[in-house]
Design an enzyme around this catalytic site. Sequence first.
Site, PDB file in Angstrom:
ATOM      1  CG  HIS A  34      -1.662  -1.074   1.632  1.00  0.00           C
ATOM      2  ND1 HIS A  34      -3.007  -1.079   1.390  1.00  0.00           N
ATOM      3  CD2 HIS A  34      -1.376  -2.267   2.219  1.00  0.00           C
ATOM      4  CE1 HIS A  34      -3.530  -2.227   1.825  1.00  0.00           C
ATOM      5  NE2 HIS A  34      -2.562  -2.963   2.329  1.00  0.00           N
ATOM      6  CB  THR A  36       0.683   6.305   4.234  1.00  0.00           C
ATOM      7  OG1 THR A  36       1.620   7.169   3.578  1.00  0.00           O
ATOM      8  CG2 THR A  36       1.437   5.225   5.000  1.00  0.00           C
ATOM      9  CD  GLU A  99      -0.979   1.504   4.504  1.00  0.00           C
ATOM     10  OE1 GLU A  99      -0.498   2.325   3.692  1.00  0.00           O
ATOM     11  OE2 GLU A  99      -2.188   1.219   4.565  1.00  0.00           O
ATOM     12  CG  HIS A 141      -5.130  -1.760  -1.105  1.00  0.00           C
ATOM     13  ND1 HIS A 141      -5.477  -0.670  -0.337  1.00  0.00           N
ATOM     14  CD2 HIS A 141      -6.080  -2.701  -0.863  1.00  0.00           C
ATOM     15  CE1 HIS A 141      -6.605  -0.967   0.331  1.00  0.00           C
ATOM     16  NE2 HIS A 141      -6.973  -2.177   0.032  1.00  0.00           N
ATOM     17  CG  ASP A 151      -3.143   1.779  -1.905  1.00  0.00           C
ATOM     18  OD1 ASP A 151      -4.274   1.503  -2.339  1.00  0.00           O
ATOM     19  OD2 ASP A 151      -2.728   1.376  -0.807  1.00  0.00           O
TER      20      ASP A 151
HETATM   21 ZN   LIG Z   1      -4.064   0.541   0.531  1.00  0.00          ZN
END
Ligand SMILES: [Zn+2]
Length: 262
Positions: A34, A36, A99, A141, A151
């Site tokens: 991902h 942020t 993340e 993601h 993302d």
């Molecule tokens: Zn994400």
Amino acid sequence: MPTIAPDSSLVSRFIASPNFDAREGSPVDVVVLHYTGMPEEGAALARLCDPEAKVSSHYVVRESGEIVQLVAEEQRAWHAGVSSWQGQGDINSRSVGIEIANRGHDHGYPDFPDIQVDAVIALACDICARNGIRPERILAHSDIAPDRKRDPGEKFPWARLAAAGVGHFVEPEPIRGGRFFSVGESGAPIEALQAMLALYGYPLQITGVYDTATEQVVTAFQRHFRPSRVDGIADSSTIATLHRLARGLTKPGADAATAGSD
Ligand SMILES: [Zn+2]
């Protein structure tokens, strides 16, 4: 409060997030990357630990390359939301979430610094080795939630990861002219495209109609595998890249030996 031991020796700090629950027996066989998507790294970290926000990830990789762990890998962190891959839903139950600190598309979307990418590569290598996760199960993601998510996006250097032996990637076919497909078209070629995308893993109904869902999946595919043009149009480069990728999966021993090539 007892000190929690990080799962990886690459972790410099464990900042415990309360936002997790039990995996309840699902195998851990996916890594989800991902960004942020927030202007301030500190605020992003705080949100991932805020009980009100009800979101978390197992790891955060800061712009400096520092790796922070928030949730133990044996627990189910809340990073993926409604998501699906290869027909399996609830990806949170079976994945490790990373993340990557980056402001994201809504805030200027800067490049990922080399030192940060190096840290993601090292961490993903470590997670996959300890959990026996296959290269084609390291996903964006946007791959598992193409209708909602962008993302980590087209600037994330999947090719660099692949060159380091992380993830499944083939050199994208060059963009040239030729037949292409886009929203509104229908017929056997659309059905074949949808079937190939679904076979690779994308959540997509095979309808024979190039609908919005198909456009979203093609866009997600391009962000990950053909990032030089992300437009949701299935041009010959996109389709050829998808074919090469799918072929790579069926080769015996493809997982380790060809992670960075065709
Ligand atoms: Zn994400």
